[in-house]
Design a protein around this motif. Structure first.
Motif, PDB file in Angstrom:
ATOM      1  N   THR A  82     -12.682  29.609 -30.466  1.00  0.00           N
ATOM      2  CA  THR A  82     -13.343  31.871 -29.647  1.00  0.00           C
ATOM      3  C   THR A  82     -14.355  30.869 -29.070  1.00  0.00           C
ATOM      4  O   THR A  82     -14.525  31.856 -27.740  1.00  0.00           O
ATOM      5  CB  THR A  82     -13.922  32.033 -31.210  1.00  0.00           C
ATOM      6  N   LEU A  83     -15.380  30.357 -29.012  1.00  0.00           N
ATOM      7  CA  LEU A  83     -15.934  29.691 -28.027  1.00  0.00           C
ATOM      8  C   LEU A  83     -15.520  29.625 -26.677  1.00  0.00           C
ATOM      9  O   LEU A  83     -16.587  29.561 -25.629  1.00  0.00           O
ATOM     10  CB  LEU A  83     -17.560  29.661 -28.280  1.00  0.00           C
ATOM     11  N   ALA A  84     -14.897  28.892 -26.794  1.00  0.00           N
ATOM     12  CA  ALA A  84     -14.152  28.013 -25.109  1.00  0.00           C
ATOM     13  C   ALA A  84     -13.629  29.116 -24.749  1.00  0.00           C
ATOM     14  O   ALA A  84     -13.780  29.025 -23.434  1.00  0.00           O
ATOM     15  CB  ALA A  84     -12.869  27.426 -25.817  1.00  0.00           C
ATOM     16  N   VAL A  85     -13.111  30.193 -24.869  1.00  0.00           N
ATOM     17  CA  VAL A  85     -11.838  30.857 -24.518  1.00  0.00           C
ATOM     18  C   VAL A  85     -13.491  31.855 -23.430  1.00  0.00           C
ATOM     19  O   VAL A  85     -12.582  32.573 -22.845  1.00  0.00           O
ATOM     20  CB  VAL A  85     -11.661  31.836 -25.714  1.00  0.00           C
ATOM     21  N   VAL A  86     -14.135  32.840 -25.123  1.00  0.00           N
ATOM     22  CA  VAL A  86     -15.333  33.050 -23.826  1.00  0.00           C
ATOM     23  C   VAL A  86     -16.149  33.146 -22.442  1.00  0.00           C
ATOM     24  O   VAL A  86     -16.180  32.825 -22.037  1.00  0.00           O
ATOM     25  CB  VAL A  86     -16.408  33.383 -25.637  1.00  0.00           C
ATOM     26  N   SER A  87     -15.914  31.195 -22.788  1.00  0.00           N
ATOM     27  CA  SER A  87     -17.154  30.124 -22.129  1.00  0.00           C
ATOM     28  C   SER A  87     -16.157  30.287 -21.063  1.00  0.00           C
ATOM     29  O   SER A  87     -16.225  31.018 -19.326  1.00  0.00           O
ATOM     30  CB  SER A  87     -17.695  29.019 -22.499  1.00  0.00           C
ATOM     31  N   TYR A 179     -17.949  22.754 -34.453  1.00  0.00           N
ATOM     32  CA  TYR A 179     -16.910  22.501 -33.666  1.00  0.00           C
ATOM     33  C   TYR A 179     -16.862  23.616 -32.426  1.00  0.00           C
ATOM     34  O   TYR A 179     -15.890  23.200 -31.471  1.00  0.00           O
ATOM     35  CB  TYR A 179     -16.087  22.920 -34.590  1.00  0.00           C
ATOM     36  N   ALA A 180     -17.690  24.579 -32.981  1.00  0.00           N
ATOM     37  CA  ALA A 180     -16.652  25.870 -31.944  1.00  0.00           C
ATOM     38  C   ALA A 180     -17.755  25.357 -30.408  1.00  0.00           C
ATOM     39  O   ALA A 180     -17.451  25.569 -29.035  1.00  0.00           O
ATOM     40  CB  ALA A 180     -18.040  27.244 -32.290  1.00  0.00           C
ATOM     41  N   TRP A 181     -18.907  24.471 -30.697  1.00  0.00           N
ATOM     42  CA  TRP A 181     -20.039  24.439 -29.054  1.00  0.00           C
ATOM     43  C   TRP A 181     -19.188  23.156 -28.652  1.00  0.00           C
ATOM     44  O   TRP A 181     -19.559  23.140 -27.314  1.00  0.00           O
ATOM     45  CB  TRP A 181     -20.884  23.766 -29.772  1.00  0.00           C
ATOM     46  N   HIS A 182     -18.697  22.100 -29.731  1.00  0.00           N
ATOM     47  CA  HIS A 182     -18.171  20.914 -29.347  1.00  0.00           C
ATOM     48  C   HIS A 182     -16.467  21.531 -28.538  1.00  0.00           C
ATOM     49  O   HIS A 182     -16.356  21.044 -26.593  1.00  0.00           O
ATOM     50  CB  HIS A 182     -17.754  20.283 -30.239  1.00  0.00           C
ATOM     51  N   ASN A 183     -16.323  22.436 -28.630  1.00  0.00           N
ATOM     52  CA  ASN A 183     -14.341  22.880 -28.202  1.00  0.00           C
ATOM     53  C   ASN A 183     -15.703  24.174 -26.518  1.00  0.00           C
ATOM     54  O   ASN A 183     -14.649  23.361 -25.503  1.00  0.00           O
ATOM     55  CB  ASN A 183     -13.988  23.826 -29.028  1.00  0.00           C
ATOM     56  N   MET A 184     -16.388  24.556 -26.907  1.00  0.00           N
ATOM     57  CA  MET A 184     -16.388  25.362 -25.562  1.00  0.00           C
ATOM     58  C   MET A 184     -16.565  23.628 -24.285  1.00  0.00           C
ATOM     59  O   MET A 184     -16.600  23.893 -23.113  1.00  0.00           O
ATOM     60  CB  MET A 184     -18.005  25.552 -25.874  1.00  0.00           C
ATOM     61  N   LEU A 185     -17.488  22.515 -24.753  1.00  0.00           N
ATOM     62  CA  LEU A 185     -18.201  21.421 -23.579  1.00  0.00           C
ATOM     63  C   LEU A 185     -16.498  21.357 -23.678  1.00  0.00           C
ATOM     64  O   LEU A 185     -16.827  20.586 -21.939  1.00  0.00           O
ATOM     65  CB  LEU A 185     -19.201  20.861 -24.240  1.00  0.00           C
ATOM     66  N   ARG A 186     -15.463  20.761 -24.692  1.00  0.00           N
ATOM     67  CA  ARG A 186     -14.316  20.486 -23.920  1.00  0.00           C
ATOM     68  C   ARG A 186     -14.010  21.079 -22.863  1.00  0.00           C
ATOM     69  O   ARG A 186     -13.224  20.566 -22.419  1.00  0.00           O
ATOM     70  CB  ARG A 186     -14.322  20.117 -25.600  1.00  0.00           C
ATOM     71  N   TYR A 187     -13.497  22.336 -23.024  1.00  0.00           N
ATOM     72  CA  TYR A 187     -12.701  23.292 -22.397  1.00  0.00           C
ATOM     73  C   TYR A 187     -13.193  23.372 -21.399  1.00  0.00           C
ATOM     74  O   TYR A 187     -12.614  24.956 -20.619  1.00  0.00           O
ATOM     75  CB  TYR A 187     -12.020  24.239 -23.461  1.00  0.00           C
TER      76      TYR A 187
END
Length: 260
Positions: A82-87, A179-187
């Motif tokens: 979710t946070l990756a899409v927001v970012s 996991y939310a923070w990791h996916n945000m930084l990844r994508y």
């Protein structure tokens, strides 16, 4: 038929006059005719005084986007994305576009009203009699200030939007924080932030240029000033939305080819 031709003729003539104003303003800017004090005053007006509306817009956009994304991703067990899409959305699209629209509504209208009032009260003619070029004194500081203020406001909106989305996702919806923070930084890549800031620079020029053009060419009387103010907001907002489509199509492959 004649009315249609007249409408197209007026539109093309206005577009040409705006292009000539842009050329003159950028030429004056390159020759260093902008006074630092005037530019700082305009940066304060466009940047500092616009922070409240931009930050509120960014925060609630991030929160709504996080909630809606979570509700859909939860169906397929992708909550932590979710946070990756927001970012990504805030960096490359929603941040610069919404900031540009908010500033167009506040700053674009103010510029058109101020310059329109000066035109109606013949203050612009008085500048010419004092050997002061109106473009150097009125347009260039606003154009330069908008190019500086819009990227800074966009960066604030992006930061606050992501932070607000994180708080809603983790604190309210129960997404795993790590996991939310990791996916945000990844994508979320450098290219997303770069696209957003480049768009913000261009949108700042659109807002300032349209506002100055409508103010300098407004009709006489209070009705002319009111019409110029309304047209400045409408034209700037539509121009930002149209430009966003073409910038998205052009910037992404260009920056990808450059290796960002």
């Amino acid at each position: 038929m004649n009315r249609g031709c007249a409408w197209w003729t007026d539109w093309l003539c206005g577009l040409g006059r705006m292009a000539l104003l842009a050329r003159e303003a950028f030429g004056s800017l390159l020759r260093g005719r902008a006074h630092a004090r005037d530019v700082l005053v305009q940066i304060h007006f466009m940047g500092v005084k616009s922070q409240s509306v931009v930050l509120v817009t960014g925060a609630f956009t991030g929160m709504v986007l996080a909630a809606q994304t979570f509700f859909q991703f939860h169906k397929v067990k992708m909550d932590t994305a979710t946070l990756a899409v927001v970012s990504v959305s805030m960096c490359s699209e929603l941040g610069p576009v919404l900031t540009g629209l908010m500033v167009a509504g506040r700053v674009g209208a103010a510029i058109a009203a101020e310059l329109g009032t000066m035109r109606v009260t013949e203050q612009i003619d008085a500048l010419r009699t004092l050997a002061t070029h109106p473009v150097d004194y009125l347009v260039v500081p606003r154009l330069l200030a908008a190019h500086i203020a819009l990227p800074l406001l966009t960066a604030e909106a992006i930061t606050v939007g992501i932070g607000a989305g994180y708080l809603v996702g983790v604190g309210l919806l129960g997404i795993d924080a790590a996991y939310a923070w990791h996916n945000m930084l990844r994508y979320t890549g450098v290219i997303d932030v770069t696209i957003g800031l480049i768009k913000a620079v261009i949108y700042g020029g659109i807002v300032a240029l349209v506002g100055c053009y409508k103010g300098l060419n407004c009709g006489l009387g209070a009705e002319g000033v009111g019409r110029a103010t309304t047209e400045a907001v409408v034209v700037a907002s539509i121009s930002i939305l149209v430009a966003n489509f073409f910038l998205t199509l052009g910037l992404t492959p260009l920056l990808t080819a450059l290796g960002l």
